[in-house]
Scaffold this motif. Sequence first.
Motif, PDB file in Angstrom:
ATOM      1  N   MET A   1      -0.580  -8.639   3.007  1.00  0.00           N
ATOM      2  CA  MET A   1       0.205  -8.188   2.104  1.00  0.00           C
ATOM      3  C   MET A   1      -0.478  -7.059   1.012  1.00  0.00           C
ATOM      4  SD  MET A   1       2.206 -10.482  -0.586  1.00  0.00           S
ATOM      5  CE  MET A   1       1.210 -10.225  -2.146  1.00  0.00           C
ATOM      6  N   SER A   2       0.095  -5.932   0.642  1.00  0.00           N
ATOM      7  CA  SER A   2      -0.521  -5.099  -0.301  1.00  0.00           C
ATOM      8  C   SER A   2       0.377  -4.821  -1.521  1.00  0.00           C
ATOM      9  CB  SER A   2      -0.818  -3.774   0.765  1.00  0.00           C
ATOM     10  OG  SER A   2       0.622  -3.015   0.901  1.00  0.00           O
ATOM     11  N   THR A   3       1.346  -5.593  -1.535  1.00  0.00           N
ATOM     12  CA  THR A   3       2.126  -5.434  -2.895  1.00  0.00           C
ATOM     13  C   THR A   3       2.417  -6.764  -3.604  1.00  0.00           C
ATOM     14  OG1 THR A   3       3.364  -3.603  -1.434  1.00  0.00           O
ATOM     15  CG2 THR A   3       4.436  -4.478  -3.611  1.00  0.00           C
ATOM     16  N   LEU A  22      -4.997  -9.811  -4.166  1.00  0.00           N
ATOM     17  CA  LEU A  22      -4.803  -8.473  -4.281  1.00  0.00           C
ATOM     18  C   LEU A  22      -5.332  -7.765  -5.395  1.00  0.00           C
ATOM     19  CD1 LEU A  22      -3.518  -6.054  -3.020  1.00  0.00           C
ATOM     20  CD2 LEU A  22      -1.525  -6.591  -3.930  1.00  0.00           C
ATOM     21  N   GLU A  25      -9.101  -7.844  -5.594  1.00  0.00           N
ATOM     22  CA  GLU A  25      -9.697  -6.651  -4.646  1.00  0.00           C
ATOM     23  C   GLU A  25      -9.291  -5.444  -5.073  1.00  0.00           C
ATOM     24  OE1 GLU A  25      -7.963  -5.267  -0.428  1.00  0.00           O
ATOM     25  OE2 GLU A  25      -8.031  -7.467  -0.430  1.00  0.00           O
ATOM     26  N   THR A  26      -8.362  -5.301  -5.843  1.00  0.00           N
ATOM     27  CA  THR A  26      -7.932  -4.065  -6.411  1.00  0.00           C
ATOM     28  C   THR A  26      -8.949  -3.431  -7.592  1.00  0.00           C
ATOM     29  OG1 THR A  26      -5.782  -4.124  -5.828  1.00  0.00           O
ATOM     30  CG2 THR A  26      -6.054  -2.492  -7.452  1.00  0.00           C
ATOM     31  N   HIS A  29     -12.474  -2.547  -6.764  1.00  0.00           N
ATOM     32  CA  HIS A  29     -12.612  -0.759  -6.585  1.00  0.00           C
ATOM     33  C   HIS A  29     -12.602  -0.287  -7.924  1.00  0.00           C
ATOM     34  CE1 HIS A  29     -11.892  -1.199  -2.373  1.00  0.00           C
ATOM     35  NE2 HIS A  29     -10.723  -1.908  -2.363  1.00  0.00           N
ATOM     36  N   PHE A  30     -11.788  -0.764  -8.923  1.00  0.00           N
ATOM     37  CA  PHE A  30     -11.770  -0.121 -10.153  1.00  0.00           C
ATOM     38  C   PHE A  30     -13.158  -0.516 -11.054  1.00  0.00           C
ATOM     39  CE2 PHE A  30      -6.995  -0.015  -9.963  1.00  0.00           C
ATOM     40  CZ  PHE A  30      -7.032   1.154  -9.716  1.00  0.00           C
ATOM     41  N   TYR A 301      -2.227  -0.632 -12.410  1.00  0.00           N
ATOM     42  CA  TYR A 301      -1.857  -0.007 -11.021  1.00  0.00           C
ATOM     43  C   TYR A 301      -1.086  -0.290  -9.826  1.00  0.00           C
ATOM     44  CZ  TYR A 301      -3.178   2.086  -6.616  1.00  0.00           C
ATOM     45  OH  TYR A 301      -2.949   2.654  -5.231  1.00  0.00           O
ATOM     46  N   LEU A 302      -1.133  -1.781  -9.617  1.00  0.00           N
ATOM     47  CA  LEU A 302      -0.142  -2.374  -8.786  1.00  0.00           C
ATOM     48  C   LEU A 302       1.131  -2.594  -9.357  1.00  0.00           C
ATOM     49  CD1 LEU A 302      -2.595  -5.269  -7.761  1.00  0.00           C
ATOM     50  CD2 LEU A 302      -1.777  -3.524  -6.276  1.00  0.00           C
ATOM     51  N   SER A 305       2.831   0.926  -8.982  1.00  0.00           N
ATOM     52  CA  SER A 305       3.309   1.479  -7.672  1.00  0.00           C
ATOM     53  C   SER A 305       4.407   0.709  -7.403  1.00  0.00           C
ATOM     54  CB  SER A 305       2.140   0.903  -7.015  1.00  0.00           C
ATOM     55  OG  SER A 305       2.326  -0.465  -6.854  1.00  0.00           O
TER      56      SER A 305
ATOM     57  N   PHE B  71      -7.382   6.790  -5.195  1.00  0.00           N
ATOM     58  CA  PHE B  71      -6.527   6.907  -6.663  1.00  0.00           C
ATOM     59  C   PHE B  71      -6.421   8.497  -6.804  1.00  0.00           C
ATOM     60  CE2 PHE B  71      -9.269   2.741  -6.986  1.00  0.00           C
ATOM     61  CZ  PHE B  71      -8.266   2.100  -6.764  1.00  0.00           C
ATOM     62  N   PHE B  76       1.229   8.962  -4.943  1.00  0.00           N
ATOM     63  CA  PHE B  76       1.067   7.594  -5.338  1.00  0.00           C
ATOM     64  C   PHE B  76       2.661   7.361  -5.923  1.00  0.00           C
ATOM     65  CE2 PHE B  76       1.080   4.881  -9.207  1.00  0.00           C
ATOM     66  CZ  PHE B  76       0.563   3.635  -8.477  1.00  0.00           C
ATOM     67  N   ARG B  77       3.215   6.167  -5.594  1.00  0.00           N
ATOM     68  CA  ARG B  77       4.582   5.797  -5.679  1.00  0.00           C
ATOM     69  C   ARG B  77       5.654   6.425  -5.078  1.00  0.00           C
ATOM     70  NH1 ARG B  77       7.203   5.824 -10.625  1.00  0.00           N
ATOM     71  NH2 ARG B  77       6.065   7.605 -11.657  1.00  0.00           N
ATOM     72  N   THR B  82       2.235  -0.139  -1.939  1.00  0.00           N
ATOM     73  CA  THR B  82       1.183   0.153  -2.693  1.00  0.00           C
ATOM     74  C   THR B  82      -0.093   0.887  -2.098  1.00  0.00           C
ATOM     75  OG1 THR B  82       1.789  -1.700  -3.937  1.00  0.00           O
ATOM     76  CG2 THR B  82      -0.400  -0.768  -4.613  1.00  0.00           C
ATOM     77  N   GLN B  84      -3.608   1.008  -0.866  1.00  0.00           N
ATOM     78  CA  GLN B  84      -4.621   0.273  -0.970  1.00  0.00           C
ATOM     79  C   GLN B  84      -6.037   0.899  -0.957  1.00  0.00           C
ATOM     80  OE1 GLN B  84      -4.010  -3.311   1.183  1.00  0.00           O
ATOM     81  NE2 GLN B  84      -4.912  -4.390  -0.360  1.00  0.00           N
ATOM     82  N   ALA B  85      -6.903   0.652  -1.644  1.00  0.00           N
ATOM     83  CA  ALA B  85      -8.150   1.460  -1.696  1.00  0.00           C
ATOM     84  C   ALA B  85      -9.350   0.888  -0.850  1.00  0.00           C
ATOM     85  CB  ALA B  85      -8.784   1.439  -3.258  1.00  0.00           C
ATOM     86  N   ASN B  86     -10.227   1.752  -0.395  1.00  0.00           N
ATOM     87  CA  ASN B  86     -11.364   1.230   0.218  1.00  0.00           C
ATOM     88  C   ASN B  86     -12.680   1.411  -0.633  1.00  0.00           C
ATOM     89  OD1 ASN B  86     -10.376   0.913   3.140  1.00  0.00           O
ATOM     90  ND2 ASN B  86      -9.479   2.981   2.519  1.00  0.00           N
TER      91      ASN B  86
END
Lengths: 308, 180
Positions: A1-3, A22, A25-26, A29-30, A301-302, A305, B71, B76-77, B82, B84-86
Amino acid sequence: MSTLSVDHLLGIKYLTKEDIDLIFETADHFKEVINRSIKKVPTLRDITIANIFFENSTRTKLSFELAEKRLSADVINFSASQSSVKKGETLIDTVNNILSMKVDMVVMRHPNPGAGIFLSKHVDASIVNAGDGAHEHPTQALLDSYSIRERLGNVAGKNVVIVGDILHSRVALSNIFALQLQGANVKVCGPKTLLPKYIESLGVGVETNLKSALQWCDVANMLRVQNERLDVSYFPTTREYTQQYGLNKKLLQELDREIVVMHPGPINRGVEITSDVADSGQSIILEQVENGVAIRMAVIYLLASKIK
Amino acid sequence: MSQRILLSAKEIDIILHRLACQLQENHLDFTDTVLIGIQPRGIFLAERLAKMLREDYRIKNVKLGSLDITFYRDDFRRGEKTLQANKTKIDFLVEDKKVVFVDDVLYTGRSIRAALTAIQSFGRPQEIELLTLIDRRFSRHLPIQPNYKGRQVDAINNERVNVMWKENDGEDAVYIVEKV
């Protein structure tokens, strides 16, 4: 799931375990982004966010504002103390006026529990609850769990005690939901007068002795004594509270292992926690503040989106 | 959906050696040069090239990083999901360095546009080059061209180019897949 499964962040109660994973995990990155020499990404250039604070806040507001700016969102700030709320305007009117300026997301702190939920049903914007009365403070709970995960590797199976004013604390309630969702064992500890009557129905243990609570736990989350919310006297004197529920070096040294110490801030040094503990290697208070920005960036961010 | 093979493992190996030689010709001992693999699929190619330069061409000082562009993307959108980052991992300075972006397929050019913005968060490189295994030359949306390319492909838009790597997909191969 990514949302995310939700369109608003109103409370931890409405999230799933997958949502929390999620968000974490996000946030990872930030966290990497905010440690770069240029700590800004252009992702939310087309999003406008209103920070509406009907109650005083410095750190949460700064943390949200920084998170929004690091995502390149446009930000407007609104404080009730200098506003038309004083002139009798309703919450919906206030927010609708702000939304007419083409705002996509509202980050709101409000003294009344449920204000965010109410708003989400009546206005067409994504709502982030930045604290609603004594109800929930979801981003604080998320950053607390994230900080535990960072320090101890995992939240599941850990014993966490929340110490202090549970009765008036939105941080405590959101933390209980978040920790339980991730499989931690939770106890609350404080004077009986500051423990809600039916708190056990949430599946948490209750302790009135700080020493035994500390012996049981891996993490102690010390809450601030919120003098501004104490409408009557819940304990005889601050000195007596400190003697019974204040965390000091001696108490920590008596334990057979090292526990992690947390505090959502602002700290009353010498009341709920002594300075030497707050500034020790066992304390992750400053990590909590840093993680707060990463977690809020992830949440915004999530949610952004999902804005159409 | 039908697929045909564009490059076999042997052809890929020959191309990689050629690309490594071209890089060496322009960057000599790599003192001022760094390789940056673009996430998620460019890193396999970048790692392979770095290994080849170190082991087969005896260049000791090959610095390799990975850059995530999530990012910085311009969509985006716009999609259902959504983005997803790496992981981004650049543990050296890019300031004043010659940066070589490495990606498996150059298609519209939008990823590289995003990467050009993203790398600026780490400093101001002296110059930036682009190396790509597959160049889909007629599909560009932006004026971006590779400095080094493995193979040029004139695939049409309902065709996809899939680059497979042994480390990740079990084989080295490039396929052209036709979407029905």
